[in-house]
Write an enzyme that holds these catalytic residues in place. Structure first.
Site, PDB file in Angstrom:
ATOM      1  N   LYS A  34      73.042  -0.249 -48.780  1.00  6.92           N
ATOM      2  CA  LYS A  34      71.845  -1.044 -48.497  1.00  6.92           C
ATOM      3  C   LYS A  34      72.063  -2.533 -48.759  1.00  6.92           C
ATOM      4  O   LYS A  34      71.525  -3.376 -48.044  1.00  6.92           O
ATOM      5  CB  LYS A  34      70.658  -0.536 -49.318  1.00  6.92           C
ATOM      6  N   THR A  35      72.859  -2.861 -49.800  1.00  9.15           N
ATOM      7  CA  THR A  35      73.086  -4.284 -50.103  1.00  9.15           C
ATOM      8  C   THR A  35      73.819  -4.959 -48.953  1.00  9.15           C
ATOM      9  O   THR A  35      73.547  -6.116 -48.616  1.00  9.15           O
ATOM     10  CB  THR A  35      73.867  -4.447 -51.421  1.00  9.15           C
TER      11      THR A  35
END
Length: 668
Positions: free
Chosen positions: A29-30
């Site tokens: 997700k980052t």
């Protein structure tokens, strides 16, 4: 962008309206957030100063900013806001300080400051006992997180007790204003209230922040949700990333239902799921999926991996908590040899910080270096350092550091100037401060009363030492702790009675461990000295060579492990009343406990070992435990069990041979 999978690629490139990225554990997700920022700047003509990304920890914000800096070079990234929610709120307050009526240089009170202020108000202006300060602090925080001002809290009060709390909230708010101060919760509440009351200021900030990205959206409370909505307005320049299965902070106001509410407030919301996991083996993910499927879901997702099926998970039942922690220590030593890996590749996760006490002792006894995060190390606690200093002096009166620590703990009216003169004299004579007290030459340096107090302390300590050498050493230590009234000292110098009691329990636990260690050292010349040396092994571990500093087993609570990953994970205490926790069972909040177990499982990359104790000591009693209900929700065919009466002689012989081969390889 070529490194993104199809779903990540969609999430990065979608800018036609509000977007919810449902990101499973380990799904990258980052990368999506940081690459989307780069895409907005480089391909969509957004100026960096009109983009804001918010998350929950300074560490996460720093990491995000560093990664964006590598993707967007030079001046193009100037003015980008990457911060925590609270830092964003602080910037808003500072920029709008005149409208808000604060003076320059306002203070932010931390938890201890606010606790002291509340306790003072409770004692002066209400009938509430100061011992209830934690309850009051939590209630006021809850009101602020739900955007309730004192007047609203008062109007909702349904009993005289709630009215008293609301009045205290009002007085607390007035006191903060008088001190030109805010507390941590105000950093969200005040901007949200400001935007409600001043549409012109809100419009200014909406022009400033034209695209907003929010990480860990499932952890937002109502005030944070409101602030996001206000800043985004009707434009839809919003991407939120979250995972309802990893919402584990309800106790501090987090509302996983905010993910669902988002779809209600933004009918055009686009949903993209990130289900490919880049962290764990397929077997670990299968277990996580099976477990979390027992929770109700609005958005369904299933994690999958291309990293192979992996080794079976292991479940080990031990006799009690001592043998459980000892087994974990032995497993780490054995696996480190067998897998040819480092100590830092192992993590031990637990539900409560108290579970680390025995674990630390067992790791120390095995010579295993470790790092404790998400809590205070047992041996770093003030009360343990105090009693350990007394113990160190009993076996080595020349230990000046220990002497200085406890000479005035509890208070003995021995001032700093007295100790300074004692230290100077001892240095001149090249002797310890303890030995210098009875020397005739010291009489010329100190007033008679000061010398008498020093001599009284030394002679008392010498008598304790003789008692420990000639009688039962553990009984002598207990008598020493009673003599100094350490329990009374804690009550006198601690914020409330409950904290003092918990700290004294730590002292009793230390004495219990000392008794066990003395029993094991019966054949040595000085059992007490040998036992204390074993207990202060932590000091030796802390003085390791610098290159070994980071090669340590990681110990942490399941809450503290969120966002981290390790090749080999041990989850201890898989028992009812621990996981799920007794409080959660009583409050019928099993779903959050299941999410916590899910977080723990998905920290593991290669292997997962779970342990439980058949018996555990609670409140001075030995009780029979029940295995955690979550164990029944895992795929049983993927778990190897040990200690459940299913003894397999052939498998045991094979394991013994393997361990022997590992040792031969190590020393050969």
């Amino acid at each position: 962008m070529n490194q993104l999978n199809p779903q990540q690629h969609k999430a990065v490139h979608y800018i036609d309206g509000p977007l919810l990225v449902l990101a499973g554990a380990g799904s990258g997700k980052t990368s999506v957030i940081t690459r989307k920022i780069a895409y907005l700047i480089e391909q969509c003509n957004y100026s960096a100063r009109h983009i804001a990304a918010v998350t929950f920890t300074n560490k996460a914000a720093r990491e995000m900013k560093e990664r964006v800096g590598k993707l967007v070079q030079g001046k193009a990234s100037h003015g980008l806001t990457v911060s925590t929610f609270h830092n964003l709120g602080l910037n808003i307050i500072r920029r709008e300080i005149r409208t808000l009526g604060f003076k320059n240089g306002f203070s932010i009170l931390d938890q201890e400051d606010t606790k002291a202020l509340l306790k003072d108000l409770m004692l002066r202006e209400s009938q509430l006992d100061g011992d209830h300060v934690d309850l009051v602090q939590h209630q006021i925080s809850d009101w602020k997180n739900n955007l309730l001002c004192p007047q609203m809290a008062m109007s909702k009060a349904q009993s005289s007790g709630e009215q008293t709390l609301a009045m205290l909230y009002q007085r607390y708010t007035q006191a903060l204003r008088a001190y030109n101060s805010v507390d941590f919760d105000d950093l969200i509440l005040i901007p949200a209230q400001l935007f409600r009351d001043h549409p012109d200021i809100l419009q200014k900030w909406q022009r400033q922040i034209r695209y907003l990205l929010v990480d860990e959206y499932q952890d937002t409370n109502m005030a944070q949700y409101e602030l996001v909505q206000q800043l985004v307005g009707d434009r839809g320049g919003l991407t939120v990333v979250g995972d309802d299965d990893q919402s584990i902070y309800a106790w501090r106001g987090a509302r996983p239902e905010n993910l669902v509410k988002l779809g209600e407030d933004y009918p055009t919301l686009k949903l993209i799921k990130l289900e490919q996991n880049y962290r764990s083996t397929a077997r670990i993910l299968k277990a996580a999926n099976c477990l979390i499927a027992n929770n109700p879901h609005v958005y369904e997702k299933t994690l999958w991996s291309e990293l192979g099926f992996g080794e079976p998970m292991r479940l080990i039942r031990c006799g009690n908590e001592e043998t459980e922690c000892e087994r974990v220590a032995n497993e780490i030593l054995s696996q480190r040899i067998h897998r040819k890996c480092h100590f830092k590749d192992f993590a031990v996760l637990y539900r409560g910080n108290f579970q680390s006490r025995i674990l630390e002792l067992k790791l120390q006894a095995a010579g295993i270096p470790y790092h404790l995060s998400g809590g205070t190390s047992f041996f770093a606690r003030t009360e343990i350092k105090d009693i350990m200093a007394y113990l160190r002096l009993l076996v080595n009166p020349d230990d000046d550091n220990a002497f200085l620590r406890i000479i005035n703990t509890p208070r003995r009216q021995i001032g700093a100037s007295t100790l300074e003169k004692l230290g100077e004299y001892a240095n001149e004579r090249h002797i310890s401060m303890h030995d210098a007290i009875d020397e005739l030459g010291l009489k010329e340096r100190l007033p008679a009363q000061s010398l008498e107090r020093l001599q009284r302390f030394k002679h008392w300590l010498d008598s304790v030492q003789r008692n420990a050498e000639s009688n039962d050493p553990v009984a002598a230590v207990k008598e020493m702790i009673d003599d100094i009234d350490y329990e009374g000292w804690l009550h006198h110098n601690t914020s409330n009675a409950k904290v003092a009691e918990n700290r004294y329990k730590n002292v009793l636990f230390l004495v219990e461990q000392l008794a066990n260690a003395v029993e094991r050292e019966e054949e040595s010349a000085n059992p007490l000295e040998s036992a204390i040396s074993k207990l202060i092994l932590r000091d030796m571990l802390d003085r390791q060579e610098e290159e070994d500093a980071d090669d340590k087993v990681q110990l942490m609570t399941m809450h503290a492990s969120k966002g981290l990953e390790f090749p080999h994970v041990f989850v201890i205490g898989m028992e009812e009343d621990l996981l799920p926790h007794r409080t959660s069972i009583d409050e019928d909040n099993i779903e959050e406990e299941r999410r916590l177990a899910y977080v723990a499982i998905t920290r593991a990359r290669q292997t997962l070992t779970m342990t439980l104790a058949g018996k555990r000591k609670q409140y001075g009693e030995i009780i029979e435990t029940t295995p955690s209900r979550f164990l029944d929700e895992l795929p049983q065919a993927d778990i190897e069990r040990e200690g459940f009466g299913d003894n397999d002689p052939d498998r045991n012989r094979e394991k013994g041979k393997k361990s022997l081969d590992d040792l031969k390889a190590l020393f050969g």
